[in-house]
Design a protein around this motif. Structure first.
Motif, short mmCIF file in Angstrom:
data_model
loop_
_atom_site.label_atom_id
_atom_site.label_comp_id
_atom_site.label_asym_id
_atom_site.label_seq_id
_atom_site.Cartn_x
_atom_site.Cartn_y
_atom_site.Cartn_z
N SER A 17 17.78 46.49 134.80
CA SER A 17 19.07 47.08 135.18
C SER A 17 19.07 47.58 136.61
N ILE A 19 19.61 46.82 140.94
CA ILE A 19 20.88 46.58 141.64
C ILE A 19 21.35 45.14 141.51
N SER A 21 21.35 43.38 138.68
CA SER A 21 22.16 43.47 137.47
C SER A 21 23.42 44.29 137.72
N SER A 22 23.27 45.40 138.44
CA SER A 22 24.39 46.31 138.65
C SER A 22 25.53 45.64 139.39
N HIS A 53 20.41 51.18 136.23
CA HIS A 53 21.24 50.79 137.37
C HIS A 53 20.66 51.06 138.75
N THR A 54 19.43 51.55 138.86
CA THR A 54 18.88 51.84 140.18
C THR A 54 17.64 51.03 140.51
N ASP A 138 24.66 53.97 140.56
CA ASP A 138 24.58 54.41 139.16
C ASP A 138 25.92 54.96 138.70
N VAL A 141 28.68 52.04 138.53
CA VAL A 141 28.58 51.11 137.40
C VAL A 141 28.95 51.81 136.09
N LYS A 142 28.44 53.00 135.88
CA LYS A 142 28.73 53.72 134.63
C LYS A 142 30.22 54.03 134.50
N TYR A 158 23.16 50.49 125.77
CA TYR A 158 21.96 50.67 126.59
C TYR A 158 20.75 50.74 125.68
#
Length: 530
Positions: A17, A19, A21-22, A53-54, A138, A141-142, A158
């Protein structure tokens, strides 16, 4: 008793997950939003770590006080750059407060040096802490995923876990996690970042002996814990002044040097910092603005009128121009933009076979000679040199061994002579920053081993990337993105280094469009009006 496994069903599963993927998720959601009609998609996002996400560079594992290796304007392309700067303007107070908490003397110096620019929202030329960007992506994306979940356009789950195997069964992939859990997914996106680091000495992540601490993985489980372990080790060596060895003069090596000098409790105990790298050179940081204007890569320019070019001929001309720049003491920071544009303009003349060769072989070789760094890192080195606390050896790590005094010394292969040598000073702390392994080695992750064995993916000649098609598929509905697609060609462009944010964003656009087209063509996005 055999534990019962839980089976989940997904339309898309992201393994990893970071960047890559993000940005793929963000651009895919943009495309979903632009569709006039859609239906609900089930998305699973799996990561070995609880932070999503990071990835390592922009999350907690790197800490809050290591910086970008380039200025912000060279890190992010538009329009993302402007969006991020707006977010920085709105969030800078708490970001700076966190930097003060996590960092030390050098972090405070960075804040003081750039106080006026920060107050005036002049971010473009700054080498900002990487975690600033991690917090931004982060949050972005969230928030975007939550927005789509509220509209019931997607369902997201998740999962903290490690995928160790996958198998294609009846047009779906069965993903097996290390904990026994099973997921079935129609489409899989493998985005696990770079390959694991090479262990230089023994197999443990950290080896501690009476007079030696050897760190093989400085970001495992995260940098703050490793630094704490180093500090604790130093307290046990109270009668000694520590000599620290950093193996590898890359971005990670510079970061580790910076952090060891940032935290006063650690720095005050270190007598000498030594780098060991093949060329014996650190990434260049200082741009000579006047001489840059006059610099001309003559060897590359001489190829402009030729049409029978090969990957090797372009690479050879590039190396000659780099050699000539070094002869006049003009470093990579001053020439990287000029030389990259010059050879980049020639790549369009290559046929596909030669372009592929450049992507697999020569791109990375050139990149190793064009390494640049921020002034905050080079300033640390210069200050240590002035204090006579810094040394740089040109050579390759061979081993660490105990001498007659029961203290450790370094054995290395000297670059100039090709002979094995023993470094004079004893070593107490070693930090391994040599970089990643490659796909020919036996110690790659179990998932990748299984995928290769089953024929789901095949390493290409770069040895760090897999063969994929224009849809970034190594097998039907099995996509790969991020650093593991090095050595491929997409939309006529050769890709050899997928750790640059601009390239990651571009490639995420390519992948997200292919994914969107797939679901539209398979009648999964046209059932219910929005």
């Amino acid at each position: 008793m055999q534990s019962e496994t839980k089976i989940k069903i997904s339309d898309i599963t992201f393994i990893g997950s970071g960047i890559s993927s993000s940005f793929t998720i963000l651009h895919f959601l943009d495309l979903l939003e632009s569709n006039k009609e859609t239906t609900k998609l089930n998305i699973s996002i799996i990561d070995k770590y609880k932070e999503f996400h990071t990835g390592i560079p922009y999350g907690a594992r790197s800490g809050f006080s290591v910086h970008l290796i380039t200025s912000l304007k060279n890190f992010l392309p538009e329009p993302e750059l402007s969006k991020f700067i707006l977010w920085l303007n709105q969030n800078k107070k708490w970001l700076i407060d966190r930097l003060k908490t996590d960092g030390g003397l050098l972090s405070q110096d960075w804040i003081s040096t750039h106080k006026e620019k920060i107050e005036n929202n002049e971010w473009e030329d700054l080498f900002i802490p990487r975690r600033f960007f991690g917090e931004y992506i982060d949050q972005k994306v969230k928030n975007r995923l939550q927005e789509f979940q509220k509209k019931q356009l997607i369902a997201v789950e998740y999962i903290v876990g490690e995928v160790v195997d996958l198998e294609r069964i009846n047009d779906q992939y069965k993903l097996c996690l290390k904990n026994g859990e099973t997921i079935r997914s129609e489409k899989v996106v493998l985005s696990v970042g770079s390959l694991p680091v090479n262990h230089l000495w023994k197999q443990e992540k950290i080896i501690e002996e009476e007079s030696l601490l050897f760190v093989n993985e400085p970001y495992e489980p995260e940098l703050s814990e490793v630094l704490s372990r180093i500090n604790t080790f130093f307290t046990k060596q109270s009668s000694k002044k520590i000599n620290a060895l950093i193996v590898g003069a890359n971005a990670s090596g510079l970061e580790m040097l910076y952090k060891l000098n940032d935290l006063d409790d650690i720095k005050k105990n270190i007598n000498k910092f030594t780098f060991l790298s093949t060329q014996g050179l650190l990434p260049d940081a200082v741009i000579d603005k006047e001489r840059k204007k006059e610099y001309v890569p003559f060897n590359l320019q001489s190829l402009k009128e030729k049409n029978d070019l090969t990957a090797k001929s372009i690479a050879d001309a590039t190396f000659k121009d780099l050699d000539q720049a070094e002869e006049i003491n003009l470093g990579a920071a001053s020439t990287v933009e000029i030389i990259s544009k010059s050879f980049g303009a020639l790549l369009g003349k290559l046929n596909r076979e030669e372009l592929k060769k450049f992507a697999c072989v020569y791109g990375n070789e050139i990149g190793r000679r064009q390494r640049c760094a921020g002034f905050h890192y080079s300033k640390t080195v210069e200050e240590l040199k002035n204090e006579k606390h810094f040394d740089h050896i040109a050579g390759r790590f061979e081993s660490i061994f105990k001498n007659d005094a029961n203290l450790y010394q370094l054995e290395y292969l000297d670059t100039a002579s090709g002979q094995k040598k023993i470094y004079d000073d004893v070593i107490h702390l070693v930090i391994n920053c040599v970089g990643s392994t490659n796909l020919t080695q036996k110690d790659i992750p179990q998932l990748l081993q299984n995928m290769i064995a089953k024929g789901y993916c095949k390493p290409n000649d770069s040895k760090i990337g897999f063969e994929v098609n224009e849809s970034l598929e190594s097998f039907e509905n099995l996509h790969i993105t991020g650093p593991l697609v090095a050595g491929n060609i997409f939309e006529g462009k050769a890709v050899w280094h997928l750790e640059h944010c601009g390239r990651i964003i571009w490639l995420s656009h390519v992948l997200s469009k292919k994914m969107n087209d797939y679901f539209i063509n398979n009648n999964k996005l046209n059932k219910h009006p929005l």
